[in-house]
Write an enzyme that holds these catalytic residues in place. Structure first.
Site, PDB file in Angstrom:
ATOM      1  N   GLY A  12       0.635  -1.185   0.027  1.00  8.99           N
ATOM      2  CA  GLY A  12      -0.031  -0.204  -0.069  1.00  8.99           C
ATOM      3  C   GLY A  12       0.874   1.214   0.081  1.00  8.99           C
ATOM      4  N   SER A  13       1.919   1.241  -0.533  1.00 10.29           N
ATOM      5  CA  SER A  13       2.913   2.365  -0.553  1.00 10.29           C
ATOM      6  C   SER A  13       2.254   3.536  -1.441  1.00 10.29           C
ATOM      7  CB  SER A  13       4.385   2.261  -0.977  1.00 10.29           C
ATOM      8  OG  SER A  13       4.376   1.914  -2.294  1.00 10.29           O
ATOM      9  N   ARG A  65     -15.847 -15.427  -9.421  1.00 14.86           N
ATOM     10  CA  ARG A  65     -15.236 -14.112  -9.735  1.00 14.86           C
ATOM     11  C   ARG A  65     -16.445 -12.964  -9.426  1.00 14.86           C
ATOM     12  NH1 ARG A  65     -10.007 -12.907 -11.240  1.00 14.86           N
ATOM     13  NH2 ARG A  65      -8.778 -14.917 -11.351  1.00 14.86           N
ATOM     14  N   ARG A  91      -6.274  -8.365  -8.143  1.00 15.18           N
ATOM     15  CA  ARG A  91      -7.413  -9.090  -8.509  1.00 15.18           C
ATOM     16  C   ARG A  91      -7.998  -8.626 -10.018  1.00 15.18           C
ATOM     17  NH1 ARG A  91      -6.916 -13.946  -7.215  1.00 15.18           N
ATOM     18  NH2 ARG A  91      -9.089 -14.597  -7.886  1.00 15.18           N
ATOM     19  N   ILE A  92      -8.089  -9.232 -10.921  1.00 15.66           N
ATOM     20  CA  ILE A  92      -8.799  -8.892 -12.414  1.00 15.66           C
ATOM     21  C   ILE A  92     -10.074  -8.840 -11.971  1.00 15.66           C
ATOM     22  CG2 ILE A  92      -9.250  -9.349 -14.549  1.00 15.66           C
ATOM     23  CD1 ILE A  92      -6.514 -10.929 -14.588  1.00 15.66           C
ATOM     24  N   ASN A 107      -6.091   3.315 -12.167  1.00 12.67           N
ATOM     25  CA  ASN A 107      -5.321   2.163 -11.759  1.00 12.67           C
ATOM     26  C   ASN A 107      -3.552   2.610 -11.936  1.00 12.67           C
ATOM     27  OD1 ASN A 107      -4.215  -0.478 -11.174  1.00 12.67           O
ATOM     28  ND2 ASN A 107      -3.903  -0.956 -13.382  1.00 12.67           N
ATOM     29  N   HIS A 109      -0.104   1.010 -13.255  1.00 13.28           N
ATOM     30  CA  HIS A 109       0.779  -0.284 -13.687  1.00 13.28           C
ATOM     31  C   HIS A 109       1.973   0.063 -13.844  1.00 13.28           C
ATOM     32  CE1 HIS A 109       0.796  -4.121 -15.575  1.00 13.28           C
ATOM     33  NE2 HIS A 109       1.527  -3.527 -16.682  1.00 13.28           N
ATOM     34  N   SER A 136       2.187   3.635 -15.476  1.00 12.98           N
ATOM     35  CA  SER A 136       1.221   4.135 -16.073  1.00 12.98           C
ATOM     36  C   SER A 136       0.006   4.395 -15.077  1.00 12.98           C
ATOM     37  CB  SER A 136       0.774   3.543 -17.481  1.00 12.98           C
ATOM     38  OG  SER A 136       1.962   3.211 -18.259  1.00 12.98           O
ATOM     39  N   GLU A 143     -10.732  -4.327 -20.695  1.00 10.62           N
ATOM     40  CA  GLU A 143      -9.544  -5.064 -21.010  1.00 10.62           C
ATOM     41  C   GLU A 143      -8.355  -4.606 -20.175  1.00 10.62           C
ATOM     42  OE1 GLU A 143      -7.046  -5.781 -25.144  1.00 10.62           O
ATOM     43  OE2 GLU A 143      -8.541  -4.215 -25.030  1.00 10.62           O
ATOM     44  N   LEU A 144      -7.975  -5.633 -19.461  1.00 15.26           N
ATOM     45  CA  LEU A 144      -6.882  -5.352 -18.641  1.00 15.26           C
ATOM     46  C   LEU A 144      -5.835  -4.415 -18.981  1.00 15.26           C
ATOM     47  CD1 LEU A 144      -5.886  -6.569 -15.973  1.00 15.26           C
ATOM     48  CD2 LEU A 144      -4.410  -8.280 -17.165  1.00 15.26           C
ATOM     49  N   ASP A 145      -5.432  -3.441 -18.404  1.00 22.67           N
ATOM     50  CA  ASP A 145      -4.327  -2.847 -18.520  1.00 22.67           C
ATOM     51  C   ASP A 145      -4.322  -1.812 -19.917  1.00 22.67           C
ATOM     52  OD1 ASP A 145      -3.214  -2.746 -16.087  1.00 22.67           O
ATOM     53  OD2 ASP A 145      -2.111  -4.700 -16.492  1.00 22.67           O
ATOM     54  N   GLU A 174       6.175   6.250  -9.236  1.00 28.27           N
ATOM     55  CA  GLU A 174       4.835   6.048  -8.864  1.00 28.27           C
ATOM     56  C   GLU A 174       4.119   7.055  -7.883  1.00 28.27           C
ATOM     57  OE1 GLU A 174       3.658   1.765  -8.589  1.00 28.27           O
ATOM     58  OE2 GLU A 174       5.340   1.031  -9.615  1.00 28.27           O
TER      59      GLU A 174
HETATM   60  N1  NHR Z   1      -9.235  -5.121 -13.931  1.00 28.22           N
HETATM   61  C1  NHR Z   1      -9.705  -4.771 -15.376  1.00 28.22           C
HETATM   62  N2  NHR Z   1     -10.917  -5.307 -15.811  1.00 28.22           N
HETATM   63  N3  NHR Z   1      -8.753  -3.937 -15.929  1.00 28.22           N
HETATM   64  C2  NHR Z   1      -7.873  -3.542 -15.474  1.00 28.22           C
HETATM   65  O1  NHR Z   1      -7.087  -2.667 -16.096  1.00 28.22           O
HETATM   66  C3  NHR Z   1      -7.444  -3.993 -14.107  1.00 28.22           C
HETATM   67  C4  NHR Z   1      -8.200  -4.725 -13.717  1.00 28.22           C
HETATM   68  C5  NHR Z   1      -7.795  -5.394 -12.116  1.00 28.22           C
HETATM   69  C6  NHR Z   1      -6.692  -4.958 -11.588  1.00 28.22           C
HETATM   70  C7  NHR Z   1      -4.405  -3.826 -11.757  1.00 28.22           C
HETATM   71  C8  NHR Z   1      -3.455  -4.864 -12.519  1.00 28.22           C
HETATM   72  C9  NHR Z   1      -2.226  -4.113 -13.054  1.00 28.22           C
HETATM   73  O2  NHR Z   1      -2.182  -2.909 -13.155  1.00 28.22           O
HETATM   74  C10 NHR Z   1      -5.806  -4.243 -12.360  1.00 28.22           C
HETATM   75  C11 NHR Z   1      -5.979  -3.527 -13.676  1.00 28.22           C
HETATM   76  C12 NHR Z   1      -3.814  -8.424 -11.394  1.00 28.22           C
HETATM   77  C13 NHR Z   1      -3.549  -9.122 -12.277  1.00 28.22           C
HETATM   78  C14 NHR Z   1      -3.724 -10.651 -12.285  1.00 28.22           C
HETATM   79  O3  NHR Z   1      -3.621 -11.301 -13.391  1.00 28.22           O
HETATM   80  C15 NHR Z   1      -3.459  -8.506 -13.381  1.00 28.22           C
HETATM   81  C16 NHR Z   1      -3.193  -7.003 -13.428  1.00 28.22           C
HETATM   82  C17 NHR Z   1      -3.390  -6.351 -12.423  1.00 28.22           C
HETATM   83  C18 NHR Z   1      -3.810  -6.744 -11.182  1.00 28.22           C
HETATM   84  N4  NHR Z   1      -4.237 -11.048 -11.054  1.00 28.22           N
HETATM   85  C19 NHR Z   1      -4.484 -12.605 -10.757  1.00 28.22           C
HETATM   86  C20 NHR Z   1      -6.045 -12.854 -11.033  1.00 28.22           C
HETATM   87  O4  NHR Z   1      -6.250 -14.054 -11.466  1.00 28.22           O
HETATM   88  C21 NHR Z   1      -4.365 -12.798  -9.479  1.00 28.22           C
HETATM   89  C22 NHR Z   1      -2.954 -12.538  -9.236  1.00 28.22           C
HETATM   90  C23 NHR Z   1      -2.502 -12.595  -7.569  1.00 28.22           C
HETATM   91  O5  NHR Z   1      -3.674 -12.634  -6.738  1.00 28.22           O
HETATM   92  O6  NHR Z   1      -1.377 -12.404  -7.044  1.00 28.22           O
HETATM   93  O7  NHR Z   1      -6.954 -11.892 -10.792  1.00 28.22           O
HETATM   94  O8  NHR Z   1      -1.385  -4.833 -13.632  1.00 28.22           O
HETATM   95  C1  GAR Z   2       3.260  -1.192  -7.425  1.00 29.94           C
HETATM   96  O1  GAR Z   2       4.539  -1.210  -8.237  1.00 29.94           O
HETATM   97  C2  GAR Z   2       2.309  -1.304  -8.485  1.00 29.94           C
HETATM   98  O2  GAR Z   2       2.376  -0.271  -9.734  1.00 29.94           O
HETATM   99  C3  GAR Z   2       2.202  -2.554  -8.715  1.00 29.94           C
HETATM  100  O3  GAR Z   2       2.475  -3.215  -7.508  1.00 29.94           O
HETATM  101  C4  GAR Z   2       3.075  -2.501  -6.819  1.00 29.94           C
HETATM  102  C5  GAR Z   2       2.229  -1.960  -5.465  1.00 29.94           C
HETATM  103  O4  GAR Z   2       3.045  -1.452  -4.447  1.00 29.94           O
HETATM  104  N1  GAR Z   2       0.741  -3.026  -9.451  1.00 29.94           N
HETATM  105  C6  GAR Z   2       0.775  -4.005  -9.893  1.00 29.94           C
HETATM  106  O5  GAR Z   2       1.642  -4.617 -10.402  1.00 29.94           O
HETATM  107  C7  GAR Z   2      -0.584  -4.464 -10.594  1.00 29.94           C
HETATM  108  N2  GAR Z   2      -0.761  -5.568 -11.220  1.00 29.94           N
HETATM  109  P1  GAR Z   2       2.177  -0.721  -3.275  1.00 29.94           P
HETATM  110  O6  GAR Z   2       1.269  -1.958  -2.660  1.00 29.94           O
HETATM  111  O7  GAR Z   2       3.246  -0.309  -2.390  1.00 29.94           O
HETATM  112  O8  GAR Z   2       1.491   0.525  -3.892  1.00 29.94           O
END
Ligand code: NHR
Ligand code: GAR
Length: 208
Positions: A12-13, A65, A91-92, A107, A109, A136, A143-145, A174
């Site tokens: 959570g930084s 989910r 979590r997605i 978000n 990333h 970013s 759609e993810l990211d 960040e």
């Molecule tokens: N959801 C959507 N629909 N769109 C985005 O852009 C999202 C999102 C949810 C989270 C953060 C994220 C990132 O910035 C985020 C963006 C988790 C995963 C993942 O694969 C991917 C991207 C991001 C966060 N998670 C696994 C899952 O099955 C679990 C991994 C774990 O628990 O450690 O959800 O990159």
């Molecule tokens: C950060 O680097 C963030 O960009 C990244 O995880 C770290 C969280 O740090 N996020 C992802 O990888 C999302 N998939 P924080 O908990 O200290 O803020």
């Protein structure tokens, strides 16, 4: 006063940086709650110490989910947020959840999107021989990211970098760009036009 809810999964930084800037710089906003999908997320302790409401919606307690997403949305909406901030939230989220918060879900990333969406970005960037990486802040879309980009930081890759060293260099940026993006949102400085985000004052949307 805009109401901000932050979702975390771990340290959570980024959340801390946003809470601090919001309080210190007197934004027309307050972080009203910090929510986590893991009961052991360290970020929760910081929030408690600051007197910020916390809640846990443990994804492991849900079979599907969509059920987790629905429970999370109920918890979030209990705080009536104007903005929901994903800060290391892992979590997605499904399309129904994302649409419910359309235009008010951000978000961060740790890559220069659209490169390296998904997980393990620093490892993949090093393996690809990238000479510059970054982070970013984007509006979340189903759609993810792939959502509209608000601001990016650019960070050099240095000889001998490993994943950890590179992640630390990116993380420091960040903590600058995420509070700035949130500030722009709460001050109504962001204009979404299709896939593009414009800063109304013409402020630079890249930190080099
Ligand atoms: N959801 C959507 N629909 N769109 C985005 O852009 C999202 C999102 C949810 C989270 C953060 C994220 C990132 O910035 C985020 C963006 C988790 C995963 C993942 O694969 C991917 C991207 C991001 C966060 N998670 C696994 C899952 O099955 C679990 C991994 C774990 O628990 O450690 O959800 O990159
Ligand atoms: C950060 O680097 C963030 O960009 C990244 O995880 C770290 C969280 O740090 N996020 C992802 O990888 C999302 N998939 P924080 O908990 O200290 O803020």
């Amino acid at each position: 006063m805009k109401r901000i809810v932050v979702l975390v999964s771990g340290r959570g930084s980024n959340m801390q940086a946003i809470v601090q800037r919001c309080a210190d710089d007197g934004w027309p906003a307050a972080v009203v709650a910090v929510l986590a999908n893991r009961p052991d997320a360290q970020g929760l302790e910081f929030a408690r110490q600051r007197g910020i409401a916390t809640a846990v919606v443990d994804h492991k307690l849900f079979a599907a989910r969509e059920e987790f997403d629905a429970a999370l949305a109920r918890a979030i909406d209990g705080f009536s947020p104007d903005l929901v901030v994903l800060a290391g939230f892992m979590r997605i989220l499904g399309a129904a959840f994302v649409r419910h918060y359309e235009g008010r879900l951000l978000n961060i990333h740790p890559s220069l999107l659209p490169a390296f969406a998904g997980l393990h970005t620093h490892r993949r960037a090093l393996a690809a021989g990238c000479k510059a990486v970054g982070a970013s802040v984007h509006f979340v879309t189903p759609e993810l990211d792939h959502g509209p980009i608000v601001i990016q930081s650019v960070v050099p890759v240095r000889p001998g970098d490993d994943e950890e060293r590179l992640a630390a260099r990116v993380l420091a940026t960040e903590h600058i760009i995420y509070p700035l993006a949130v500030r722009w949102f709460v001050e109504d400085k962001l204009e979404l036009a299709g896939d593009l985000v414009r800063q109304r004052d013409g402020a630079s949307q890249v930190l080099m």
